[in-house]
Design an enzyme around this catalytic site. Structure first.
Site, mmCIF file in Angstrom:
data_model
loop_
_atom_site.group_PDB
_atom_site.id
_atom_site.type_symbol
_atom_site.label_atom_id
_atom_site.label_comp_id
_atom_site.label_asym_id
_atom_site.label_seq_id
_atom_site.Cartn_x
_atom_site.Cartn_y
_atom_site.Cartn_z
ATOM 1 N N THR A 126 0.818 -1.215 0.000
ATOM 2 C CA THR A 126 0.000 0.000 0.000
ATOM 3 C C THR A 126 0.852 1.266 0.000
ATOM 4 O O THR A 126 1.983 1.258 0.507
ATOM 5 C CB THR A 126 -0.915 0.002 1.254
ATOM 6 O OG1 THR A 126 -1.513 1.282 1.406
ATOM 7 C CG2 THR A 126 -0.147 -0.316 2.530
ATOM 8 N N GLU A 128 0.419 3.544 1.928
ATOM 9 C CA GLU A 128 0.488 4.036 3.310
ATOM 10 C C GLU A 128 1.841 3.767 3.957
ATOM 11 O O GLU A 128 2.167 4.378 4.980
ATOM 12 C CB GLU A 128 -0.636 3.422 4.158
ATOM 13 C CG GLU A 128 -2.000 3.754 3.603
ATOM 14 C CD GLU A 128 -3.116 3.726 4.636
ATOM 15 O OE1 GLU A 128 -2.830 3.572 5.831
ATOM 16 O OE2 GLU A 128 -4.278 3.880 4.233
ATOM 17 N N TYR A 150 -1.574 -0.350 11.220
ATOM 18 C CA TYR A 150 -1.817 -1.008 9.929
ATOM 19 C C TYR A 150 -0.639 -0.797 8.987
ATOM 20 O O TYR A 150 -0.050 -1.752 8.470
ATOM 21 C CB TYR A 150 -3.112 -0.481 9.289
ATOM 22 C CG TYR A 150 -3.213 -0.802 7.804
ATOM 23 C CD1 TYR A 150 -3.373 -2.112 7.361
ATOM 24 C CD2 TYR A 150 -3.122 0.205 6.835
ATOM 25 C CE1 TYR A 150 -3.437 -2.414 6.001
ATOM 26 C CE2 TYR A 150 -3.185 -0.081 5.483
ATOM 27 C CZ TYR A 150 -3.348 -1.390 5.074
ATOM 28 O OH TYR A 150 -3.403 -1.698 3.725
ATOM 29 N N LYS A 154 2.125 -3.400 7.376
ATOM 30 C CA LYS A 154 2.335 -3.582 5.932
ATOM 31 C C LYS A 154 3.800 -3.329 5.576
ATOM 32 O O LYS A 154 4.383 -4.031 4.750
ATOM 33 C CB LYS A 154 1.412 -2.652 5.129
ATOM 34 C CG LYS A 154 -0.072 -2.951 5.234
ATOM 35 C CD LYS A 154 -0.471 -4.315 4.698
ATOM 36 C CE LYS A 154 -0.404 -4.401 3.192
ATOM 37 N NZ LYS A 154 -0.887 -5.734 2.719
#
Ligand code: NAD
Ligand code: DAU
Length: 341
Positions: A126, A128, A150, A154
């Site tokens: 991602t 992010e 989160y 990741k």
């Protein structure tokens, strides 16, 4: 790939990818391996359930023994890993399952690729992981500065993929996609939450000042990019997948309301998400070099998405009326309303 293991294939992007592969590759067998957490939903795959090229296995990617059994039994030669805990707000409340599934689970899959000499693993990551990007756009070599449990999980998975490639030569490709939207997205994420709330004339809870920026990628464009990575990505490489369609959350919300013919008075500004990243922005030059471009214009894709949720109440009503309601209340019941109706 002849026998493709799609982990997390009962979720939003994974199920769209299963449809994509079965439609495009008549000779490819697909094995969906999914724990069926709250986010996994076999309704997403009901139209392929009778396809002889499709099979479903309920399992946890953290269960190494079972993953290895399934890889051997189905003669798996490639893995696309969508399996993850994915919702930032949940990671703030309960980080443990994120670390377990997103980091340890990815390690289990990498071990299986290494042990059985699979041809390719594509790991779905991602934007992010780069953290909040106030100016400019992230390139694949930028430092990782994740801000939520989160995105930190990741990032941990991405680093594990890299280490397995460098240390053991595991053939893994990482994609870092921006915010996806489209059919079958669980109605806790902002677009399906706001569409389904608006359909029921319920308030749309906009965090903070509503000026956080996200880059919106239609899920089928993401599936095309993942397919390209599966077949033409280079081992050990990372590819950003962005659409260059950045919007503030307020702009996005107003567009949704306008498309639906609903009043702006449904917008309700609420207390911000802790650690809320202000902006994500990807430089996707690298994947453009392999010929990928988003094919769907944002406005058309959003309109199609509104239509899908309007026509498929059967899909989301049971989610919103079940355990999800309790979760919603636990999460937002205490969130302070700042303005709005
Ligand atoms: P989702 O939450 O809709 O689906 C996740 C799926 O993984 C579910 O089917 C769930 O049952 C399954 N799963 C969870 N834990 C598991 C475990 N331990 N073992 C096996 N299966 C498990 O997620 P999504 O939005 O489709 O995201 C898929 C992937 O893409 C994730 O890795 C996510 O980080 C990444 N991603 C998502 C977006 C986005 O905007 N949605 C953008 C970029 C990257
Ligand atoms: O950027 C890719 C990521 O996009 C994925 O890796 C994640 O799995 C996915 O959940 C998504 O993360 P976001 O946090 O960006 O998505 P979410 O839909 O939760 O929120 C999008 C923006 O909308 C964010 O700025 C927070 C805001 N928001 C969200 C919700 C749920 C609101 O203002 N109100 C809400 O009720």
């Amino acid at each position: 790939m002849e026998n493709l293991l799609i982990t997390g294939g009962a979720g939003f992007i994974g199920s769209n990818f299963v449809h994509h592969i079965l439609d495009k590759y008549p000779d490819c067998k697909v094995i969906v391996y999914d724990k069926l957490t709250y986010a996994g939903n076999l309704d997403n795959l009901q139209d392929v359930a009778d396809d002889p090229r499709y099979s479903f296995v309920r399992g946890d990617i953290c269960d190494m023994e079972f993953v290895e059994d399934v890889v051997q039994e189905h003669k798996v030669d490639g893995i696309v890993n969508f399996a993850a805990e994915t919702h930032v707000d949940r990671s703030i409340l309960e980080p443990g399952s994120f670390i377990q599934t997103d980091v340890y689970g990815t390690h289990v899959l990498l071990e299986a690729v290494r042990k059985f000499g699979l041809r390719r693993m594509v790991h779905i990551s991602t934007d992010e992981v780069y953290g909040s990007v106030v100016e400019g756009s992230s390139v694949e070599t930028d430092n990782l500065l994740p801000n939520s449990p989160y995105s930190a999980s990741k990032a941990g998975a991405d680093l594990m993929c890299r280490a397995y490639h460098v240390t053991y030569g595991v053939p893994v490709v990482i994609t870092r996609g921006s915010n996806n939207f489209g059919p079958y997205q669980y109605p806790e994420k902002v677009i399906p939450l706001f569409i389904t709330n608006a359909l029921d004339d319920k308030p749309l809870p906009l965090y903070g000042d509503g000026l956080n920026v996200r880059d919106w990628l239609y899920v089928l464009d993401h599936c095309d990019a993942i397919d390209l990575m599966l077949h033409e990505g280079r081992d050990g490489e990372i590819y950003n997948v962005g659409s260059n369609h950045e919007l503030t959350n307020l702009e996005l919300t107003e567009t949704i309301l306008e498309l639906m013919g609903k009043p702006k008075s449904l917008i309700q500004f609420v207390e911000d998400r802790p650690g809320h990243d202000r902006r994500y922005s990807l430089d996707s030059t690298k994947i453009h070099g392999l010929g990928w471009r988003p094919n769907h214009a944002f406005e058309n894709a959003l309109e199609g998405t509104v239509r899908w949720y309007t026509e498929n109440r059967w899909w989301w009503e049971k989610i919103k009326s079940g355990a999800y309601d309790n979760y919603y209340e636990r999460q937002y019941g205490t969130r302070r309303v700042l303005t709005g109706s």
